[in-house]
Design an enzyme around this catalytic site. Structure first.
Site, PDB file in Angstrom:
ATOM      1  N   LYS A   7       2.690   4.596   1.194  1.00 19.39           N
ATOM      2  CA  LYS A   7       3.128   5.073   2.502  1.00 19.39           C
ATOM      3  C   LYS A   7       2.675   6.522   2.635  1.00 19.39           C
ATOM      4  O   LYS A   7       3.162   7.411   1.936  1.00 19.39           O
ATOM      5  CB  LYS A   7       4.646   4.980   2.635  1.00 19.39           C
ATOM      6  CG  LYS A   7       5.141   5.380   4.014  1.00 19.39           C
ATOM      7  CD  LYS A   7       6.607   5.034   4.203  1.00 19.39           C
ATOM      8  CE  LYS A   7       7.024   5.125   5.666  1.00 19.39           C
ATOM      9  NZ  LYS A   7       6.828   6.446   6.246  1.00 19.39           N
TER      10      LYS A   7
ATOM     11  N   GLU B 114       0.840  -1.195   0.000  1.00 14.98           N
ATOM     12  CA  GLU B 114       0.000   0.000   0.000  1.00 14.98           C
ATOM     13  C   GLU B 114       0.875   1.245   0.000  1.00 14.98           C
ATOM     14  O   GLU B 114       2.076   1.159   0.267  1.00 14.98           O
ATOM     15  CB  GLU B 114      -0.965   0.000   1.194  1.00 14.98           C
ATOM     16  CG  GLU B 114      -0.294  -0.117   2.540  1.00 14.98           C
ATOM     17  CD  GLU B 114      -1.265  -0.563   3.633  1.00 14.98           C
ATOM     18  OE1 GLU B 114      -2.026   0.280   4.088  1.00 14.98           O
ATOM     19  OE2 GLU B 114      -1.230  -1.749   4.017  1.00 14.98           O
TER      20      GLU B 114
ATOM     21  N   LYS C  37       4.317  -5.457   3.172  1.00 17.56           N
ATOM     22  CA  LYS C  37       4.182  -6.262   4.387  1.00 17.56           C
ATOM     23  C   LYS C  37       3.949  -7.719   4.006  1.00 17.56           C
ATOM     24  O   LYS C  37       3.153  -7.999   3.093  1.00 17.56           O
ATOM     25  CB  LYS C  37       2.983  -5.795   5.220  1.00 17.56           C
ATOM     26  CG  LYS C  37       3.066  -4.350   5.639  1.00 17.56           C
ATOM     27  CD  LYS C  37       1.744  -3.847   6.203  1.00 17.56           C
ATOM     28  CE  LYS C  37       1.764  -2.331   6.247  1.00 17.56           C
ATOM     29  NZ  LYS C  37       0.459  -1.735   6.542  1.00 17.56           N
TER      30      LYS C  37
ATOM     31  N   TYR D 150      -6.450   7.317   7.176  1.00 13.34           N
ATOM     32  CA  TYR D 150      -6.388   6.054   6.457  1.00 13.34           C
ATOM     33  C   TYR D 150      -5.929   4.993   7.447  1.00 13.34           C
ATOM     34  O   TYR D 150      -4.873   5.146   8.075  1.00 13.34           O
ATOM     35  CB  TYR D 150      -5.407   6.127   5.291  1.00 13.34           C
ATOM     36  CG  TYR D 150      -6.039   6.718   4.057  1.00 13.34           C
ATOM     37  CD1 TYR D 150      -6.741   5.920   3.156  1.00 13.34           C
ATOM     38  CD2 TYR D 150      -5.957   8.082   3.808  1.00 13.34           C
ATOM     39  CE1 TYR D 150      -7.341   6.462   2.035  1.00 13.34           C
ATOM     40  CE2 TYR D 150      -6.557   8.640   2.685  1.00 13.34           C
ATOM     41  CZ  TYR D 150      -7.247   7.815   1.811  1.00 13.34           C
ATOM     42  OH  TYR D 150      -7.836   8.354   0.704  1.00 13.34           O
TER      43      TYR D 150
ATOM     44  N   LYS E  19      11.047   3.726  -0.188  1.00 15.86           N
ATOM     45  CA  LYS E  19      10.776   5.161  -0.308  1.00 15.86           C
ATOM     46  C   LYS E  19      10.944   5.653  -1.742  1.00 15.86           C
ATOM     47  O   LYS E  19      11.779   5.170  -2.488  1.00 15.86           O
ATOM     48  CB  LYS E  19      11.739   5.935   0.600  1.00 15.86           C
ATOM     49  CG  LYS E  19      11.685   5.498   2.051  1.00 15.86           C
ATOM     50  CD  LYS E  19      10.730   6.326   2.844  1.00 15.86           C
ATOM     51  CE  LYS E  19      11.368   7.651   3.174  1.00 15.86           C
ATOM     52  NZ  LYS E  19      10.590   8.396   4.159  1.00 15.86           N
TER      53      LYS E  19
ATOM     54  N   CYS F  69      13.891  47.294 -23.681  1.00 13.51           N
ATOM     55  CA  CYS F  69      14.703  46.219 -23.110  1.00 13.51           C
ATOM     56  C   CYS F  69      14.492  44.928 -23.900  1.00 13.51           C
ATOM     57  O   CYS F  69      13.372  44.434 -24.005  1.00 13.51           O
ATOM     58  CB  CYS F  69      14.314  46.014 -21.653  1.00 13.51           C
ATOM     59  SG  CYS F  69      15.136  44.604 -20.898  1.00 13.51           S
TER      60      CYS F  69
ATOM     61  N   CYS G  14      19.453  45.323 -20.400  1.00 14.07           N
ATOM     62  CA  CYS G  14      19.535  46.531 -21.224  1.00 14.07           C
ATOM     63  C   CYS G  14      20.201  47.696 -20.515  1.00 14.07           C
ATOM     64  O   CYS G  14      20.428  48.743 -21.117  1.00 14.07           O
ATOM     65  CB  CYS G  14      18.145  46.944 -21.705  1.00 14.07           C
ATOM     66  SG  CYS G  14      17.131  47.662 -20.411  1.00 14.07           S
TER      67      CYS G  14
ATOM     68  N   ASP H  54       2.164  10.184   3.986  1.00 18.87           N
ATOM     69  CA  ASP H  54       3.042  11.123   4.672  1.00 18.87           C
ATOM     70  C   ASP H  54       2.186  11.981   5.598  1.00 18.87           C
ATOM     71  O   ASP H  54       1.752  13.069   5.251  1.00 18.87           O
ATOM     72  CB  ASP H  54       3.759  11.995   3.633  1.00 18.87           C
ATOM     73  CG  ASP H  54       5.051  12.544   4.189  1.00 18.87           C
ATOM     74  OD1 ASP H  54       5.400  12.185   5.329  1.00 18.87           O
ATOM     75  OD2 ASP H  54       5.701  13.335   3.490  1.00 18.87           O
TER      76      ASP H  54
ATOM     77  N   CYS I 279      19.234  47.233 -15.133  1.00 19.30           N
ATOM     78  CA  CYS I 279      18.745  45.989 -15.740  1.00 19.30           C
ATOM     79  C   CYS I 279      19.923  45.205 -16.315  1.00 19.30           C
ATOM     80  O   CYS I 279      20.710  45.752 -17.092  1.00 19.30           O
ATOM     81  CB  CYS I 279      17.742  46.307 -16.846  1.00 19.30           C
ATOM     82  SG  CYS I 279      17.278  44.854 -17.812  1.00 19.30           S
TER      83      CYS I 279
ATOM     84  N   CYS J  91      12.488  46.655 -14.595  1.00 21.34           N
ATOM     85  CA  CYS J  91      13.342  47.378 -15.517  1.00 21.34           C
ATOM     86  C   CYS J  91      12.490  48.466 -16.165  1.00 21.34           C
ATOM     87  O   CYS J  91      11.374  48.218 -16.608  1.00 21.34           O
ATOM     88  CB  CYS J  91      13.873  46.409 -16.581  1.00 21.34           C
ATOM     89  SG  CYS J  91      14.487  47.242 -18.053  1.00 21.34           S
TER      90      CYS J  91
HETATM   91  S1  IVH Z   1       2.501  -0.100   8.628  1.00 21.52           S
HETATM   92  C1  IVH Z   1       5.161  -2.278  11.416  1.00 21.52           C
HETATM   93  N1  IVH Z   1       1.494   1.138   6.534  1.00 21.52           N
HETATM   94  O1  IVH Z   1       5.086   4.891   8.564  1.00 21.52           O
HETATM   95  C2  IVH Z   1       4.294  -1.631  10.437  1.00 21.52           C
HETATM   96  N2  IVH Z   1       2.751   2.383   8.090  1.00 21.52           N
HETATM   97  O2  IVH Z   1       7.814   3.925   9.861  1.00 21.52           O
HETATM   98  C3  IVH Z   1       3.833  -0.349  10.950  1.00 21.52           C
HETATM   99  N3  IVH Z   1       2.936   4.767   7.560  1.00 21.52           N
HETATM  100  O3  IVH Z   1       4.622   6.123  11.492  1.00 21.52           O
HETATM  101  C4  IVH Z   1       3.330   0.584  10.006  1.00 21.52           C
HETATM  102  N4  IVH Z   1       1.771   4.701   5.710  1.00 21.52           N
HETATM  103  O4  IVH Z   1       2.292   5.419  10.548  1.00 21.52           O
HETATM  104  C5  IVH Z   1       2.228   1.236   7.661  1.00 21.52           C
HETATM  105  N5  IVH Z   1       0.544   2.137   4.658  1.00 21.52           N
HETATM  106  C6  IVH Z   1       1.267   2.235   5.782  1.00 21.52           C
HETATM  107  C7  IVH Z   1       1.798   3.462   6.203  1.00 21.52           C
HETATM  108  C8  IVH Z   1       2.549   3.486   7.371  1.00 21.52           C
HETATM  109  C9  IVH Z   1       2.453   5.475   6.545  1.00 21.52           C
HETATM  110  C10 IVH Z   1       3.751   5.277   8.680  1.00 21.52           C
HETATM  111  C11 IVH Z   1       3.363   4.724  10.015  1.00 21.52           C
HETATM  112  C12 IVH Z   1       4.598   4.889  10.847  1.00 21.52           C
HETATM  113  C13 IVH Z   1       5.675   4.891   9.841  1.00 21.52           C
HETATM  114  C14 IVH Z   1       6.500   3.634  10.054  1.00 21.52           C
END
Ligand code: IVH
Length: 671
Positions: free
Chosen positions: A120, A118, A294, A228, A318, A435, A415, A122, A412, A430
Site C-alpha cells: 500500500k 501488493e 484484493k 505506481y 496496515k 566533565c 559536572c 503512501d 552542566c 558545558c
Molecule cells: S486499490 C478499491 N491498491 O489507498 C480499491 N489502493 O484507501 C482501491 N492505495 O487512496 C484502491 N496503494 O490510492 C489500491 N496497492 C494499492 C494501493 C492503494 C495505495 C491507496 C489508494 C486509495 C487508498 C484506498
C-alpha cells in the site's frame, strides 16, 4: 512556409519512438540501455527539429511534458466511476475477519480464496485517462466522486506514458494509481527548502501531494515523482477477468506496477506476504503503510459488491504506525563528547513501528522553542528507518494548562560547570574541562572501531574507570595494570588480560585512526583520512597554519580553525605526549596525494559487497587518494553497486554516472 521534407517527418517519428522506448526502459523497467547523455542528445535533436517545424509537434511527443503557463485554479473533475476507499485491518485477526466474510459471501464450495496482494503506497491517489492510446486527462482522487483536474502536472511525471505502448491499446481506459516521492528525494527536497527558507514538507506523501497540486506545472516537473498503477476504472473493448491479469496488462501498456505485487492462494500465504513486506519496509526507497489484499477474480468481486464506498472484496492491512502519540514526562539534558547539551524528551513508553520508544531527541534549545514542547505535553513522535526517534510536534489541543516549559540549565547537569552557547551556534556546551560526561563520551569515541579500535573496552568499563578516578583522559589507558582492572565490577583475570591485550594492540594505530581518535571538533572519519594523506604525520599536522590547512581541498575555514585550536590547547598536547610515553607509536606515513591513482575521484558505494565491508572499501579508496561520499550527485565519478543497491543506483542512472560492480571495482583498485 515550405512543407517539411519527408526526411524530417521520418526522423521526428523515429526519434519519438526511440525516446519513448528508452524512457520506458529507464523509468519503468529500470534497465537503461543508453547513457543519460545519449538520451539527452536524442531529446535535443527532437526538440530542435520540432522548434524548426512547429506544425509537426503532437501532444504525445516526449517534448510535451512541460511548458504550460500556471493555472489560476484547478478545475473539478468528476470521476466516471467512483474511486473507492479501502477498509482497514490493523491486526491479523481483523484480516481473518475480512477473509471469513469473503468466504461466507462468496457462497461457493471453495474453501479458499485467491488474492492479489501488493504494497500500500503512501502517496496521492490519481486517475489518468487515455483515449485512443493518448494521455487525455489526469485527476486527483478528491473525495472519490470529484477530484481536481491536474492534467498538466501529471503530464510531467515520467512514469505516466503520454502514449500507451503495446499492441492491445483500448479506445478508452482509466488507470488508477498512486503518485509517490522516494524517501531520498524527499529528504533532498527538504534540505533544499531549508536552505531557501521555504516551509518543509512533513513527509514524502505531503511532498508528493504538494507537488501534484501545484498550479505551476513547471514546479511539478522539477519534483521527482513516480506513479505506481494499481487498478483501472472504465475500459472499453478489452475483457479482463482478474486483478492480476489487469496488473500485467498495465505493465504492457507501459505503466510501473509494484515489483512486489503477487498472488496468494490462501490466508496463510497472505500473512507470510505481510511479514515479508513489513520486513522490507525500511529498505524500500519509498514509504508504504501496509499491504492491499484484493480478491483476484472480478466475477467474485462483483458478487461481493461494496458498502458505503468501500469494496467488500479488498482490504488494507496496515503496518504499525511509524508515528505515535505519547506524553512527555520530563525533558532531561544529555552531555556529549564535545560538551554539547542535548535536550531529550523522556516519554511514556510507546511502540512505534514495532519498536518500544522511551526517549526522543529534541536536538537543541531552538528546536524545543520552535516546536514549543513542554513537560506534560502530548506529542507526536516518529521513527523512520533506523533514525533516532524524534518529537514531530505537540498536540496543543490536549493541553490542560499544567504543562511546564523547559529551561536549558546554566550549569552542566553532570559536572556543574558553566554552560555557554557560543555565538552563531545552535548548541549549548558545558565548559568544564574535566566533565565526566564529556570524558566518558570522549573515551568511548577514542576506543571505537574507526578510532583506536580497542577490543573489549565497553562503555560499562569506561564509566567505572572514570567514576573511580582510574583514568582522566585517553592517555591514561596506556598506563593501566592488571591490578587496576581487577578492582572493577564484573571483571576477571581473563577479561582483564583481554582488555590489556586490546589496549596493547591499539598502540600501533594507523595515522587516520589516530587523528580521528583525538576527537578534534568537526573532524570525522573522512576528514581524518584526508588529513593523514595530506600531512603524513601528527607532528606535521600540528605544525600547519590555518592558511596551510585551508589549502587542502575539503578543508574549510571552520575545520581549519578547529584543528588549529586543538593543537594550541596545552591539555591536548599533554595527552598526546602522555600517549607516546605510554607506548603509542605515532606513525609517519608518506603523503602522496599528487601521484595517487584515484586522486580527485569520488566514489559512492551502495549495497553490500561480498569481499569486504563498506569501511574496508572506503579505506582502500582513500588509500589510493580517492574520496568516498554517501550521496550521488553530479560530482560523483563512480557508484559501486553491491547487493541490493537501492535508490542510489537509480540516482546514478538518472545522472548518467558510471557504475561499477564489485568485480570492476576490485579491478580498478588493483585487487
Ligand atoms: S486499490 C478499491 N491498491 O489507498 C480499491 N489502493 O484507501 C482501491 N492505495 O487512496 C484502491 N496503494 O490510492 C489500491 N496497492 C494499492 C494501493 C492503494 C495505495 C491507496 C489508494 C486509495 C487508498 C484506498
Amino acid at each position: 512556409m515550405a512543407p517539411p521534407d519527408k526526411k524530417v517527418i521520418h526522423r521526428i517519428r523515429a526519434l519519438r519512438e526511440k525516446i519513448n522506448r528508452h524512457s520506458h526502459l529507464y523509468y519503468i523497467l529500470d534497465q537503461p540501455e543508453i547513457s543519460d547523455a545519449e538520451y539527452d542528445r536524442l531529446f535535443d535533436e527532437l526538440s530542435n527539429l520540432e522548434m524548426a517545424n512547429p506544425d509537426l509537434i503532437t501532444p504525445d511527443s516526449p517534448t510535451q511534458r512541460v511548458g504550460a503557463p500556471p493555472l489560476e485554479a484547478f478545475k473539478p473533475y468528476r470521476h466516471t466511476l467512483p474511486m473507492l476507499s479501502l477498509n482497514k485491518a490493523t491486526a491479523e485477526a481483523e484480516f481473518l475477519d475480512f477473509h471469513r466474510r469473503v468466504l461466507e459471501l462468496s457462497a461457493s464450495a471453495e474453501t479458499d480464496i485467491q488474492y492479489a496482494v501488493e504494497p500500500k503506497f503512501d502517496g496521492l491517489a490519481v486517475e489518468v485517462v487515455y483515449r485512443d492510446g493518448l494521455f487525455l486527462l489526469g485527476s486527483t482522487r478528491g473525495d472519490g466522486m470529484v477530484g481536481e483536474d491536474v492534467t498538466l502536472n501529471l503530464k510531467t511525471v515520467n512514469t505516466i506514458p503520454l502514449r500507451l505502448m503495446g499492441n492491445d491499446v483500448p479506445g478508452l481506459i482509466e488507470i488508477r494509481g498512486e503518485v509517490i516521492m522516494n524517501k531520498g528525494d524527499f529528504a533532498k527536497l527538504n534540505r533544499e527548502r531549508e536552505k531557501t527558507g521555504e516551509p518543509l514538507f512533513a513527509n514524502p506523501r505531503n511532498a508528493a501531494a504538494g507537488s501534484v497540486r501545484q498550479l505551476d506545472s513547471g514546479v511539478t516537473k522539477k519534483r521527482p515523482l513516480t506513479m505506481y498503477a494499481h487498478g483501472i476504472g472504465l475500459v472499453s473493448g478489452k475483457t479482463l477477468t482478474h486483478h492480476w491479469e489487469t496488473l500485467l496488462y498495465l505493465r504492457e501498456l507501459g505503466f510501473k506496477v509494484s515489483e512486489y505485487a503477487g498472488i496468494c492462494e490462501n490466508a496463510g500465504q497472505v500473512k507470510e506476504y505481510y511479514d515479508r513486506i513489513l520486513n522490507l519496509r525500511d529498505q524500500l526507497p519509498y514509504e508504504i503503510d501496509g499491504i492491499v489484499i484484493k480478491v483476484n477474480e472480478f466475477a467474485l468481486q462483483r458478487r461481493l459488491g461494496e458498502i458505503s464506498r468501500s469494496p467488500r472484496w479488498a482490504v488494507a492491512w496496515k503496518f504499525p504506525a511509524q508515528q505515535e502519540h505519547t506524553i512527555v514526562r520530563d525533558i532531561v539534558v544529555s552531555v556529549g563528547r564535545t560538551g554539547a547539551l542535548t535536550p531529550v524528551a523522556i516519554l511514556d513508553p510507546v511502540r512505534v513501528g514495532g519498536v518500544e520508544v522511551r526517549r526522543a531527541t529534541l536536538h537543541n534549545e531552538d528546536e524545543v522553542r520552535k516546536k514549543d514542547v513542554r513537560i506534560g505535553d502530548t506529542v507526536v513522535i516518529q521513527r523512520a528507518g533506523d533514525v533516532i526517534p524524534e518529537v514531530v510536534k505537540v498536540i496543543a489541543s490536549q493541553r490542560t494548562g499544567t504543562e511546564t516549559a523547559f529551561l536549558m540549565p546554566d550549569k552542566c547537569p553532570v559536572c556543574g560547570s558553566k554552560v555557554e552557547r557560543p555565538e552563531g551556534e545552535a548548541v549549548h556546551r558545558c565548559t568544564g574541562i574535566a566533565c565526566p560526561a564529556q570524558i566518558k563520551e570522549n573515551l568511548a569515541h577514542f576506543a571505537s572501531r574507526p578510532a583506536m579500535d580497542i577490543d573489549g573496552l565497553g562503555y560499562r568499563y569506561l564509566e567505572q574507570m572514570v567514576d573511580s578516578g582510574m583514568i582522566e583522559d585517553p592517555a591514561d589507558l596506556y598506563f593501566l595494570k592488571k591490578d587496576d582492572l581487577m578492582n572493577m565490577e564484573r571483571m576477571g583475570d581473563k577479561l582483564a588480560q583481554n582488555l590489556l591485550d586490546g589496549i596493547d594492540k591499539s598502540r600501533k594505530p594507523g595515522l587516520a585512526n589516530l587523528i580521528y581518535a583525538m576527537g578534534i571538533r568537526n573532524v570525522g572519519n573522512h576528514l581524518a583520512n584526508v588529513l593523514a594523506r595530506n600531512f603524513g604525520s601528527m607532528d606535521n599536522l600540528a605544525a600547519q597554519s590555518i592558511e596551510d590547512l585551508t589549502r587542502v581541498h575539503e578543508i574549510g575555514p571552520i575545520v581549519a580553525q578547529s584543528i588549529h585550536n586543538f593543537f594550541r590547547n596545552p591539555k591536548n598536547i599533554r595527552v598526546l605526549e602522555k600517549m607516546k610515553e605510554g607506548g603509542v607509536v605515532f606513525p609517519v606515513e608518506k603523503s602522496e596525494v599528487k601521484e595517487a591513482p584515484l586522486a580527485g575521484k569520488t566514489f559512492v558505494p551502495t549495497g553490500g559487497l561480498d569481499s569486504m565491508t563498506r569501511d574496508q572499501a572506503r579505506k582502500i579508496i582513500e588509500g589510493l587518494g580517492g574520496r568516498v561520499s554517501s550521496s550521488v550527485s553530479r560530482r560523483t565519478d563512480f557508484v559501486i553497486l553491491g547487493k541490493d543497491p537501492g535508490s542510489k543506483s537509480d540516482d546514478a542512472r538518472r545522472l548518467g554516472i558510471k557504475t561499477l560492480n564489485e568485480e570492476e571495482f576490485l579491478a580498478l583498485v588493483g585487487r
